[in-house]
Design a protein around this motif. Sequence first.
Motif, PDB file in Angstrom:
ATOM      1  N   GLU A 113       0.821  -1.209   0.000  1.00 53.16           N
ATOM      2  CA  GLU A 113       0.000   0.000   0.000  1.00 53.16           C
ATOM      3  C   GLU A 113       0.860   1.265   0.000  1.00 53.16           C
ATOM      4  OE1 GLU A 113      -3.197  -0.110  -0.574  1.00 53.16           O
ATOM      5  OE2 GLU A 113      -2.874  -2.282  -0.694  1.00 53.16           O
ATOM      6  N   ALA A 114       1.969   1.231   0.731  1.00 51.58           N
ATOM      7  CA  ALA A 114       2.863   2.389   0.748  1.00 51.58           C
ATOM      8  C   ALA A 114       3.482   2.621  -0.633  1.00 51.58           C
ATOM      9  CB  ALA A 114       3.959   2.186   1.792  1.00 51.58           C
ATOM     10  N   MET A 115       3.835   1.533  -1.315  1.00 50.96           N
ATOM     11  CA  MET A 115       4.373   1.655  -2.666  1.00 50.96           C
ATOM     12  C   MET A 115       3.348   2.263  -3.615  1.00 50.96           C
ATOM     13  SD  MET A 115       6.435  -1.921  -3.198  1.00 50.96           S
ATOM     14  CE  MET A 115       7.940  -2.292  -2.289  1.00 50.96           C
ATOM     15  N   LEU A 116       2.098   1.787  -3.531  1.00 54.53           N
ATOM     16  CA  LEU A 116       1.054   2.305  -4.416  1.00 54.53           C
ATOM     17  C   LEU A 116       0.767   3.773  -4.131  1.00 54.53           C
ATOM     18  CD1 LEU A 116      -1.406  -0.715  -4.586  1.00 54.53           C
ATOM     19  CD2 LEU A 116       0.366  -0.037  -6.215  1.00 54.53           C
ATOM     20  N   ASP A 117       0.830   4.161  -2.863  1.00 55.93           N
ATOM     21  CA  ASP A 117       0.654   5.576  -2.526  1.00 55.93           C
ATOM     22  C   ASP A 117       1.751   6.430  -3.157  1.00 55.93           C
ATOM     23  OD1 ASP A 117      -1.594   5.016  -1.037  1.00 55.93           O
ATOM     24  OD2 ASP A 117      -0.567   5.040   0.902  1.00 55.93           O
ATOM     25  N   ALA A 118       2.986   5.901  -3.114  1.00 58.71           N
ATOM     26  CA  ALA A 118       4.103   6.644  -3.699  1.00 58.71           C
ATOM     27  C   ALA A 118       3.947   6.761  -5.213  1.00 58.71           C
ATOM     28  CB  ALA A 118       5.424   5.953  -3.357  1.00 58.71           C
ATOM     29  N   ILE A 119       3.471   5.684  -5.842  1.00 60.34           N
ATOM     30  CA  ILE A 119       3.246   5.720  -7.291  1.00 60.34           C
ATOM     31  C   ILE A 119       2.165   6.733  -7.636  1.00 60.34           C
ATOM     32  CG2 ILE A 119       2.326   4.376  -9.223  1.00 60.34           C
ATOM     33  CD1 ILE A 119       3.695   1.921  -7.913  1.00 60.34           C
ATOM     34  N   GLU A 120       1.091   6.743  -6.851  1.00 63.49           N
ATOM     35  CA  GLU A 120       0.009   7.684  -7.127  1.00 63.49           C
ATOM     36  C   GLU A 120       0.496   9.129  -7.020  1.00 63.49           C
ATOM     37  OE1 GLU A 120      -4.573   8.743  -5.826  1.00 63.49           O
ATOM     38  OE2 GLU A 120      -3.409   7.328  -4.621  1.00 63.49           O
ATOM     39  N   ARG A 121       1.302   9.420  -6.012  1.00 58.71           N
ATOM     40  CA  ARG A 121       1.814  10.783  -5.867  1.00 58.71           C
ATOM     41  C   ARG A 121       2.670  11.167  -7.076  1.00 58.71           C
ATOM     42  NH1 ARG A 121       2.503   9.027  -0.496  1.00 58.71           N
ATOM     43  NH2 ARG A 121       4.721   8.588  -0.866  1.00 58.71           N
ATOM     44  N   ALA A 122       3.533  10.241  -7.504  1.00 57.56           N
ATOM     45  CA  ALA A 122       4.384  10.532  -8.658  1.00 57.56           C
ATOM     46  C   ALA A 122       3.544  10.707  -9.916  1.00 57.56           C
ATOM     47  CB  ALA A 122       5.395   9.403  -8.847  1.00 57.56           C
ATOM     48  N   ALA A 123       2.498   9.889 -10.060  1.00 62.86           N
ATOM     49  CA  ALA A 123       1.643   9.974 -11.244  1.00 62.86           C
ATOM     50  C   ALA A 123       0.880  11.296 -11.271  1.00 62.86           C
ATOM     51  CB  ALA A 123       0.671   8.793 -11.264  1.00 62.86           C
ATOM     52  N   GLY A 167      -3.876   0.109 -12.194  1.00 61.30           N
ATOM     53  CA  GLY A 167      -2.641   0.759 -11.787  1.00 61.30           C
ATOM     54  C   GLY A 167      -2.601   2.174 -12.335  1.00 61.30           C
ATOM     55  N   TYR A 168      -1.400   2.629 -12.667  1.00 59.25           N
ATOM     56  CA  TYR A 168      -1.202   4.002 -13.127  1.00 59.25           C
ATOM     57  C   TYR A 168      -0.365   3.981 -14.400  1.00 59.25           C
ATOM     58  CZ  TYR A 168      -2.836   5.033  -8.447  1.00 59.25           C
ATOM     59  OH  TYR A 168      -3.590   5.094  -7.303  1.00 59.25           O
ATOM     60  N   ARG A 169      -1.000   4.348 -15.515  1.00 59.27           N
ATOM     61  CA  ARG A 169      -0.291   4.422 -16.793  1.00 59.27           C
ATOM     62  C   ARG A 169      -0.130   5.886 -17.162  1.00 59.27           C
ATOM     63  NH1 ARG A 169      -0.529   1.224 -22.493  1.00 59.27           N
ATOM     64  NH2 ARG A 169       0.029   2.945 -23.858  1.00 59.27           N
ATOM     65  N   LEU A 170       1.111   6.296 -17.415  1.00 58.33           N
ATOM     66  CA  LEU A 170       1.431   7.667 -17.804  1.00 58.33           C
ATOM     67  C   LEU A 170       1.863   7.671 -19.267  1.00 58.33           C
ATOM     68  CD1 LEU A 170       3.562   8.665 -14.684  1.00 58.33           C
ATOM     69  CD2 LEU A 170       1.126   9.048 -15.068  1.00 58.33           C
ATOM     70  N   ASP A 171       1.123   8.393 -20.103  1.00 55.64           N
ATOM     71  CA  ASP A 171       1.408   8.449 -21.536  1.00 55.64           C
ATOM     72  C   ASP A 171       1.999   9.816 -21.866  1.00 55.64           C
ATOM     73  OD1 ASP A 171       1.408   8.435 -24.312  1.00 55.64           O
ATOM     74  OD2 ASP A 171      -0.423   7.248 -24.424  1.00 55.64           O
ATOM     75  N   TYR A 172       3.245   9.800 -22.378  1.00 59.43           N
ATOM     76  CA  TYR A 172       3.951  11.042 -22.686  1.00 59.43           C
ATOM     77  C   TYR A 172       3.972  11.377 -24.174  1.00 59.43           C
ATOM     78  CZ  TYR A 172       5.735  11.104 -17.909  1.00 59.43           C
ATOM     79  OH  TYR A 172       5.842  11.158 -16.539  1.00 59.43           O
ATOM     80  N   GLY A 173       3.296  10.576 -24.970  1.00 60.46           N
ATOM     81  CA  GLY A 173       3.311  10.825 -26.408  1.00 60.46           C
ATOM     82  C   GLY A 173       4.452  10.116 -27.099  1.00 60.46           C
ATOM     83  N   ASP A 174       5.680  10.276 -26.602  1.00 58.72           N
ATOM     84  CA  ASP A 174       6.823   9.571 -27.175  1.00 58.72           C
ATOM     85  C   ASP A 174       7.136   8.288 -26.410  1.00 58.72           C
ATOM     86  OD1 ASP A 174       7.746  10.755 -24.824  1.00 58.72           O
ATOM     87  OD2 ASP A 174       9.780  10.989 -25.621  1.00 58.72           O
ATOM     88  N   GLY A 175       6.317   7.958 -25.437  1.00 61.74           N
ATOM     89  CA  GLY A 175       6.505   6.746 -24.638  1.00 61.74           C
ATOM     90  C   GLY A 175       5.545   6.746 -23.470  1.00 61.74           C
ATOM     91  N   TRP A 176       5.477   5.625 -22.778  1.00 67.01           N
ATOM     92  CA  TRP A 176       4.576   5.506 -21.624  1.00 67.01           C
ATOM     93  C   TRP A 176       5.199   4.606 -20.569  1.00 67.01           C
ATOM     94  CZ3 TRP A 176       3.268   0.509 -20.565  1.00 67.01           C
ATOM     95  CH2 TRP A 176       3.325  -0.416 -21.619  1.00 67.01           C
TER      96      TRP A 176
END
Length: 458
Positions: free
Chosen positions: A386-396, A408-417
């Motif tokens: 849960e602590a890891m997922l919280d950290a991922i959410e903050r970064a996302a 989960g959390y997928r971040l799409d930057y256009g040139d990669g994800w």
Amino acid sequence: MRVFGSSGVRGVVNDDLTPEDATAVAQATGAVWTADGIDRAAVARDTRATGEMLVDAVASGLASVGIDVDRLGVVPTPGLQAYAERESVPGLMVTASHNPPEYNGIKLVGADGVELPRERLEAIETRLLDESVDRVPWGETGDSRRVDGAGRTYVDDLLAAVDREGIADADLTVALDPGHGAGSVTSPDFFRRLGCHVKTIHAQPDGHFPGRDPEPVADNLGDLRRFVRATDADLGVAHDGDADRAIFVDERGEFVEGDAALAALTAAAIDEGDTVVSAVNASQRLVDVAAAAGADLTLTPIGSTYIVSRIRDLQATGESVSVAGEGNGGILFPGFRIARDGAYTAARFCELLARSDGSASDVVARYDDYVNVRRDVEYDEDHQREAMLDAIERAARDSVADLDTTDGYRLDYGDGWVLARPSGTEPVVRIYAEARSADRAEDLADQLYDAVAGVRVD
């Protein structure tokens, strides 16, 4: 014991998953099935050292609630599914698929040969957790019988479903690596009967997996890559433990990215107006292929259960789903069967080779524009997860990328994800990244890996 994750029940045997656990799952499953008027089921296993022990446990559990048991022995998971469909009986597969040798697990299949949908799994889970199972009197317990030949019949079905003549005319040499798993008992025969020249490595059934780990990822396929070069093979094929996946090595001995193979197979199979189903970690390759064909692409949470459920939902509304699956080699062709099938997938790739004037590397060359990175971060306790997922959410939330939270959390930057999510089968958080260069993919993976790895939990 983990109950019904993204691909069934799995755990380390005699730790997370005991014979008592397996019996309890079978009893709960049997109780739901008998309520539906079902009195017979099939049980099969892969080659794991603990497989026979757990088959005994689940067969006892089913019999105790009045279910007759057909014991198929060692067959691939799609072989059990074919038997279930043919005999109109549900099935229970003892396998941990790609997990290491100390793991085992249980997959459940309906009488149509398709993995049970989430609502049926939830009904079984409710029975299991409530311990609401009534054993039948001694005179009504189920019988158990050994069924021979399920693997041979499965191979016969495969041969009838592919272009056997075209593949034979191509005179292909196939280097086959079943990884000591269930594919060892069926795939060599299948490819020989297709007319291929078959060379095998790690093809002796052995539940300790001495030649390589069951997961057919690049790091585990060094022997196959060298073997392809040594035998001058046209194609290398690797399975996981229960042979529902196929991963390829080209004629140069180079690993073929699973996403590239999926894109090539999809491009050859789809028409305008079709729908392709994949998971939230789908490659841009697949996005491009669907768009070029005028087909729709729909994404699900990661795991075959979710993909199968989406296929059935779409078909129920009249949509044509031509291909589904993930870049890990688990591909479904619903026109054949709603099941991941490593041997059938490999035969479809052989069809591509037979129809082309080029090599395996040529077939996937146009889909080889991206680099994929995957990292796993282990945890011991649920509060660490849960602590890891919280950290991922903050970064996302702090990023400038487009965010998708389907799974989960997928971040799409256009040139990669980049995508981070907890595994449904192992105590790890998985991080996937894709970009057009290795450096960019590594940078994207680092972004979420550093957020997770930096977590310290008391």
